[in-house]
Each structure stands twice: as structure tokens, then as C-alpha cells.
Design a protein around this motif. Structure first.
Motif, PDB file in Angstrom:
ATOM      1  N   GLY A  30     -16.376 -43.390 -25.420  1.00 47.17           N
ATOM      2  CA  GLY A  30     -16.255 -44.315 -24.346  1.00 47.17           C
ATOM      3  C   GLY A  30     -15.153 -45.484 -24.622  1.00 47.17           C
ATOM      4  O   GLY A  30     -14.310 -45.691 -23.721  1.00 47.17           O
ATOM      5  N   GLY A  31     -14.732 -45.684 -26.042  1.00 42.67           N
ATOM      6  CA  GLY A  31     -13.685 -46.538 -26.334  1.00 42.67           C
ATOM      7  C   GLY A  31     -12.372 -46.041 -26.385  1.00 42.67           C
ATOM      8  O   GLY A  31     -11.518 -46.503 -25.745  1.00 42.67           O
ATOM      9  N   THR A  32     -12.318 -44.871 -26.989  1.00 41.39           N
ATOM     10  CA  THR A  32     -11.026 -44.426 -27.219  1.00 41.39           C
ATOM     11  C   THR A  32     -10.313 -43.660 -26.240  1.00 41.39           C
ATOM     12  O   THR A  32      -9.189 -43.611 -26.234  1.00 41.39           O
ATOM     13  N   VAL A  33     -10.906 -43.413 -25.141  1.00 36.95           N
ATOM     14  CA  VAL A  33     -10.465 -42.522 -23.862  1.00 36.95           C
ATOM     15  C   VAL A  33      -9.558 -43.275 -23.572  1.00 36.95           C
ATOM     16  O   VAL A  33      -8.722 -42.584 -22.637  1.00 36.95           O
ATOM     17  N   PHE A  34      -9.574 -44.689 -23.477  1.00 31.54           N
ATOM     18  CA  PHE A  34      -8.713 -45.388 -23.019  1.00 31.54           C
ATOM     19  C   PHE A  34      -7.510 -46.047 -23.844  1.00 31.54           C
ATOM     20  O   PHE A  34      -6.684 -46.701 -23.057  1.00 31.54           O
ATOM     21  N   LEU A  35      -7.453 -45.549 -24.869  1.00 34.77           N
ATOM     22  CA  LEU A  35      -6.263 -45.945 -25.844  1.00 34.77           C
ATOM     23  C   LEU A  35      -5.020 -45.460 -25.200  1.00 34.77           C
ATOM     24  O   LEU A  35      -3.889 -46.199 -25.353  1.00 34.77           O
ATOM     25  N   SER A  36      -5.079 -44.177 -24.819  1.00 34.73           N
ATOM     26  CA  SER A  36      -3.671 -43.630 -24.192  1.00 34.73           C
ATOM     27  C   SER A  36      -3.418 -44.313 -22.947  1.00 34.73           C
ATOM     28  O   SER A  36      -2.134 -44.849 -22.819  1.00 34.73           O
ATOM     29  N   GLN A  37      -3.980 -44.831 -22.076  1.00 34.47           N
ATOM     30  CA  GLN A  37      -3.747 -45.749 -21.025  1.00 34.47           C
ATOM     31  C   GLN A  37      -3.127 -47.063 -21.357  1.00 34.47           C
ATOM     32  O   GLN A  37      -2.282 -47.646 -20.950  1.00 34.47           O
ATOM     33  N   TYR A  38      -3.565 -47.627 -22.592  1.00 31.81           N
ATOM     34  CA  TYR A  38      -3.221 -48.857 -23.177  1.00 31.81           C
ATOM     35  C   TYR A  38      -2.132 -48.700 -23.801  1.00 31.81           C
ATOM     36  O   TYR A  38      -0.977 -49.560 -23.592  1.00 31.81           O
ATOM     37  N   PHE A  39      -1.583 -47.527 -24.497  1.00 33.92           N
ATOM     38  CA  PHE A  39      -0.324 -47.371 -24.969  1.00 33.92           C
ATOM     39  C   PHE A  39       0.913 -47.299 -23.815  1.00 33.92           C
ATOM     40  O   PHE A  39       1.755 -47.817 -24.001  1.00 33.92           O
ATOM     41  N   GLN A  40       0.500 -46.650 -22.638  1.00 36.75           N
ATOM     42  CA  GLN A  40       1.382 -46.384 -21.560  1.00 36.75           C
ATOM     43  C   GLN A  40       1.425 -47.711 -20.819  1.00 36.75           C
ATOM     44  O   GLN A  40       2.656 -47.789 -20.545  1.00 36.75           O
ATOM     45  N   VAL A  41       0.306 -48.145 -20.500  1.00 40.26           N
ATOM     46  CA  VAL A  41       0.604 -49.527 -19.417  1.00 40.26           C
ATOM     47  C   VAL A  41       0.765 -50.844 -20.339  1.00 40.26           C
ATOM     48  O   VAL A  41       1.842 -51.380 -19.994  1.00 40.26           O
ATOM     49  N   SER A  42       0.130 -50.957 -21.093  1.00 36.50           N
ATOM     50  CA  SER A  42       0.431 -52.170 -22.091  1.00 36.50           C
ATOM     51  C   SER A  42       1.416 -52.091 -22.951  1.00 36.50           C
ATOM     52  O   SER A  42       2.215 -53.217 -22.975  1.00 36.50           O
ATOM     53  N   LEU A  43       1.810 -51.207 -23.395  1.00 35.02           N
ATOM     54  CA  LEU A  43       2.808 -51.066 -24.648  1.00 35.02           C
ATOM     55  C   LEU A  43       4.047 -50.553 -23.790  1.00 35.02           C
ATOM     56  O   LEU A  43       5.137 -50.520 -24.563  1.00 35.02           O
ATOM     57  N   GLY A  44       3.971 -49.900 -22.817  1.00 39.51           N
ATOM     58  CA  GLY A  44       5.174 -49.183 -22.052  1.00 39.51           C
ATOM     59  C   GLY A  44       5.575 -47.940 -22.896  1.00 39.51           C
ATOM     60  O   GLY A  44       6.776 -47.718 -22.765  1.00 39.51           O
ATOM     61  N   LYS A  45       4.881 -47.240 -23.311  1.00 42.61           N
ATOM     62  CA  LYS A  45       5.019 -45.702 -24.010  1.00 42.61           C
ATOM     63  C   LYS A  45       5.147 -44.857 -22.971  1.00 42.61           C
ATOM     64  O   LYS A  45       4.310 -44.950 -22.211  1.00 42.61           O
ATOM     65  N   SER A  46       5.700 -43.767 -23.304  1.00 42.51           N
ATOM     66  CA  SER A  46       5.731 -42.557 -22.418  1.00 42.51           C
ATOM     67  C   SER A  46       4.510 -41.790 -22.674  1.00 42.51           C
ATOM     68  O   SER A  46       3.748 -41.970 -23.965  1.00 42.51           O
ATOM     69  N   ALA A  47       3.924 -40.747 -21.914  1.00 42.75           N
ATOM     70  CA  ALA A  47       2.814 -40.004 -22.351  1.00 42.75           C
ATOM     71  C   ALA A  47       3.086 -39.390 -23.487  1.00 42.75           C
ATOM     72  O   ALA A  47       2.116 -38.894 -24.405  1.00 42.75           O
ATOM     73  N   THR A  48       3.979 -38.713 -23.951  1.00 45.86           N
ATOM     74  CA  THR A  48       4.278 -37.874 -25.049  1.00 45.86           C
ATOM     75  C   THR A  48       4.218 -38.793 -26.104  1.00 45.86           C
ATOM     76  O   THR A  48       3.484 -38.497 -27.223  1.00 45.86           O
TER      77      THR A  48
END
Length: 536
Positions: A296-314
Motif C-alpha cells: 500500500g505504501g510503495t505502490v505510490f513511490l513511482s508516482q512520487y518520482f514522476q510527479v513530485s521529482l519530475g522524473k520520466s517513467a523509465t
């Protein structure tokens, strides 16, 4: 009808390391298929839904259908493994996965795609339940730990590589999204062949049994009702709504009837008296809590990387490597030490404590968190999960009769998946509300109408289209909201620590499930008039 014993019906002997590794080759290929099915489509779904002209609701169901089918059927596969040939069941589940994958790849309308995802989920449920059951059948608990790292490696590769492979396939014009489904077929077929050639299981003469079809239907229907609720609530309808009342009420009533039916069935799908075993009960509770906290917690890490940190999906996929590597290293090292020493409880306790610490550390992240520090926090979480998750299964398998290995293993897998589904849904709703509140608050401070913030808080925004001031507000909101998710998940990990503290450490058995099953069958044959006492 008594048949002439086949060669593999001979009294089992301990397998050598080479024989175990050969037998595990098919299991690892099968597990890779199951993991890949759930991760490879994540980056492809927007393109799939657009090409099929489907709605946002269909987007949700393409994801939910496989999860529902997998979670709901895990106990059924586990029970079947206690009654029938486990190798054949593994091959059937792989065959079901192949059929589902081909249907999905050739789908030209979303209804068939959703149906095919159900077929994939049923196959993945069999692989999830049976792989660990078969491991326990061929490997004694005392030797099992050192092989867990291999499955950790498969899990890590499938988890990290899946989204990356999916993104490459979608962006390659001469392949496209359909290959996200086709790509698993060769691995599944390879697994079927390897299992046929390398896996030799003892075929024990079973007593005549009757499958509890009514109990199976009630369990599946009740679980599906609750999973549909937690998957769609807060998205398709409000948590406090008539849909919530209908789905939860139906689910609870069906499961209550299922408990009654199972308590009276000669061959229950989930033997209720298995929960009289203290170890099984506590490891089940811990697995549920681990599912909520970790998935439940880690599934949203990728979204954090992309939205909050501005990284690409890869890049976002690569940024999760510290957590995956921490999981891989800790599960491998802990497994080797457990096999060498026979002591296992200390790793359950240490794993739960480290996992709790990792979640607490991640609750401090924000948009300005340095990646080195973020990597350290993720590695701590991965190390804790690696020591805990697989060894919960080991503790339960070590403390049940060989005839109930399937039921005990599938119960743990089932509740871990349930916990992950519940955690993902509930924490996702918390994330959405928290993002909306933060954006609204920031816009109000800037003198902008609140309605703009509320609109921006629903759905994941396209950061490339936002003006710089608004982008900064959204990045901050997702950073704060993601940290809050880990703060909410931390108490669940703490409760898992409490659960494992009460597990009683017992010496690891030195005989495999096949050997124990043969011994139990011989003891039953020697005393046919005395009912066998259920252990635990």
C-alpha cells in the motif's frame, strides 16, 4: 482405483542441491511470468485504453480484474494442491495464463480484454500459491532459506524490468502494446516444459475426497465483493455511499455463510481448524499487515518520482532499485544464515522492526529530499521486507502437517494480497484527498480560487502542461501527501512487529514435504481405525 505406482511414487529421498536447482528452474520461470503479468502493462495502459476507445472505468477494470481473480483463487489452488498432483496443477495454471495472454494480445474490444485479464489472474493465482507449496514439498525447512534468495532475484527482476519492458514495447512502432501480453507466453511455455522434465514429486495415494464447491463459490464471491469495494471506493463512488453498503454487506454475509459451510464440510477449501495453530494465525495476521504497509505504501513511490521529482517513467523505475536490491540481499543473506543455524525468529523480528523504521524514515521525504538519502530510506525498507516476508511462509510451513502445506501457504499468500489491495485502495484515497487539500491551501495562500486546486487534485496531472508556479505547487502537494502515506502505513508495520514477537520459535524440520507426507501416509495406513490428530 489403485493404479500401479509410477517411478516417482517410490519412497522419497533427500534431493541434492543440483536436483533442487533443476526442479526450481521451472518454478522460477513460472513466477517470473506471474510477476511480469502484473507489472509489464503499467506503462502501457493509457495507450491500450486509447486504442480500444474505452473509458476511464474500463482502465480501472483492466487493472482490477487480474487482481481480483488472482487473490480470490489463491485459496482454491492451495486446497487443490493438498488433494491432487501439484506438478499438473502448476502446468494447468501456466496453461490458463497462456490462454489469457493470447486472448489479451488479440483483443479488439475492452470487454474481451477484461475477460482475458481474469483468465490471466486465475493462472497467476495458481502460480502464486503453488510455487511455494512445491518448494516446501521438495526442500526441507532447514534447507529452504538459502533458496529463497533465488525467488527474491526473480521478484526483483520482474518488478523492475516489467514497467521498463512495457514502456519499450509500447514505444516501439513495429511491436506495440499487444506484445505486453505476448511476451509472457514463451516464458510460460518454457516453464511447462521445464516442470515436466525436472520436477519429480511423490504421488501419494489420496483418500477419496469431495471438493466443497459451495464453500469455494461463497469464498470467491464474498472476497470479490469486498475487493471490488476497496478497488473502486473513493474513485467510482464515495466511501460512504449505497454502493459501499451493498458491496460490504454482500461480502460480509457471503463470507459468514462460507465460514458456516466450511465448518461442516468434509473437505473445506480453507480448513478453519488450521487457525488453531498459533504460528499459522500469527503469520497470517503479520502477512495481512505487511501487505497493507509494504504494498500500500510503495505502490505510490513511482508516482512520487514522476510527479513530485519530475522524473520520466523509465527513470522512476530505475530509482526503485535501492529498495529492490535491499530486499534481494537481505532475503538471500538471511536465508543462508537460517539454513546454516536453524534459527529464524530473530530475522522475523528484525525484519519487522527494520521495515517499520524504513516506513517511518520515508514519512519524512519531500520534494527537496536528496536521492542519496531517499535511496538509503528505500534500502532500509527493502532490507526489512526481505527478512520478513518469505520467512513468514517458512515459519508457517514448518509448523503444519505435510497434508496441509497447500492450505497454510495459500492462506498466507491470500491475506498478503488482500492486505495489499486494501492498502493500495485506502491509501490511494488518502493520497488524493491530501493532494487536493494541499493544492487548495497553496492556491488560497496565493490568492487563487480554491476550485482550481480541487480540480488539479483529481487525477494525475500532466506536469509538462502546467506553468512553473502551478507545477511547483503540485510537486509540493504530492511530496507532502506521499510522506503522509508512509506515516499512515507505519503503524501497520508496527502491529506486524507485535504479531511476530508472539510467534514461538520451533526447530526447523529436516525432512521435505514429500518425505513427511509419505511418513504421515504410512502412519495412517498402520493405524486405519484411529483418526489422525490434526497437528497444531
Amino acid at each position: 482405483m489403485n493404479a500401479t505406482p509410477a517411478p516417482e511414487q517410490a519412497p522419497p529421498t533427500a534431493m541434492s542441491d543440483r536436483q533442487i536447482l533443476q526442479a526450481m528452474s521451472g518454478l522460477m520461470a513460472g513466477m517470473f511470468v506471474a510477476i511480469l503479468a502484473g507489472t509489464v502493462v503499467s506503462n502501457a495502459l493509457p495507450r491500450i485504453i486509447a486504442d480500444l476507445g474505452a473509458s476511464q472505468s474500463s482502465y480501472t477494470w483492466v487493472v482490477t480484474a487480474e487482481l481480483l481473480a488472482m487473490t480470490a483463487t489463491v485459496p482454491l489452488w492451495g486446497k487443490l494442491s493438498d488433494l491432487y498432483n501439484q506438478k499438473l496443477l502448476l502446468q494447468l495454471s501456466l496453461g490458463m495464463f497462456v490462454v489469457g495472454s493470447l486472448l489479451a494480445g488479440f483483443s479488439h474490444e475492452v470487454g474481451l480484454l477484461i475477460f482475458s485479464r481474469v483468465a490471466q489472474g486465475i493462472g497467476a493465482g495458481g502460480l502464486t500459491a503453488l510455487a511455494q507449496v512445491v518448494m516446501a514439498a521438495i526442500i526441507p525447512p532447514r534447507r529452504l532459506g538459502k533458496y529463497s534468495g533465488l525467488f527474491g532475484a526473480v521478484f526483483a527482476v520482474g518488478t523492475v524490468a516489467g514497467p521498463l519492458i512495457g514502456g519499450v514495447l509500447v514505444d516501439t512502432s513495429w511491436l506495440g502494446w499487444r506484445w505486453c501480453f505476448f511476451i509472457g507466453v514463451p516464458f510460460a511455455l518454457l516453464a511447462i516444459v521445464l516442470l515436466q522434465r525436472t520436477l519429480k514429486l511423490l504421488a501419494v495415494q489420496r483418500r477419496e475426497v469431495k471438493i466443497d464447491f459451495l464453500g469455494a463459490f461463497l469464498i470467491v464471491a464474498g472476497v470479490c465483493a469486498l475487493l471490488i469495494w476497496v478497488s473502486l471506493a473513493g474513485n467510482q463512488f464515495d466511501w460512504a455511499s449505497w454502493q459501499t453498503a451493498a458491496l460490504t454487506g454482500t461480502g460480509v454475509v457471503l463470507l459468514a455463510i462460507a465460514v458456516y459451510v466450511e465448518s461442516r464440510a468434509a473437505e473445506p477449501v480453507i480448513p478453519l481448524d488450521i487457525f488453531r495453530n498459533r504460528t499459522v494465525t500469527l503469520t497470517t495476521v503479520a502477512s495481512l499487515l505487511v501487505g497493507v504497509a509494504m504494498f500500500g505504501g510503495t505502490v505510490f513511490l513511482s508516482q512520487y518520482f514522476q510527479v513530485s521529482l519530475g522524473k520520466s517513467a523509465t527513470v522512476a523505475g530505475l530509482m526503485s532499485l535501492p529498495m529492490v536490491l535491499g530486499l534481494l540481499v537481505s532475503s538471500t543473506v538471511a536465508g543462508q544464515i537460517i539454513s546454516a543455524t536453524g534459527r529464524w525468529k530473530v530475522y522475523l523480528v528484525a525484519g519487522a522492526a527494520v521495515m517499520t523504521a524504513g516506513l517511518a524514515l520515508l514519512s519524512t521525504i519531500g520534494t527537496d529530499t536528496h536521492f542519496a538519502l531517499l535511496s538509503l530510506y528505500m534500502a532500509v525498507l527493502g532490507i526489512g521486507v526481505g527478512m520478513l516476508m518469505q520467512n513468514l511462509v517458512l515459519a508457517a510451513q514448518n509448523d503444519v502437517p505435510a497434508a496441509e502445506l497447500g492450505a497454510a501457504t495459500s492462506v498466507l499468500s491470500f491475506f498478503r494480497s488482500m492486505g495489499g489491495t486494501i492498502g493500495t485502495s485506502v491509501l490511494g484515497a488518502i493520497l488524493a484527498n491530501r493532494v487536493t487539500d494541499e493544492i487548495t491551501k497553496s492556491l488560497a495562500e496565493a490568492g487563487t480560487p480554491a476550485g482550481t486546486g480541487q480540480a488539479a487534485g483529481h487525477g494525475v496531472p500532466d506536469m509538462t502542461t502546467l506553468p512553473a508556479p502551478m507545477r511547483a505547487i503540485v510537486e509540493h502537494a504530492y511530496g507532502v501527501a506521499t510522506a503522509d502515506l508512509f506515516l499512515v502505513a507505519t503503524p501497520f508495520a508496527l502491529l506486524a512487529l507485535v504479531a511476530v514477537l508472539f510467534i514461538k520459535e520451533k526447530p526447523l524440520k529436516t525432512t521435505s514435504g514429500m518425505e513427511r507426507l509419505a511418513e504421515e501416509a504410512a502412519a495412517t495406513a498402520a493405524e486405519p481405525r484411529q483418526p489422525a490428530d490434526r497437528v497444531g
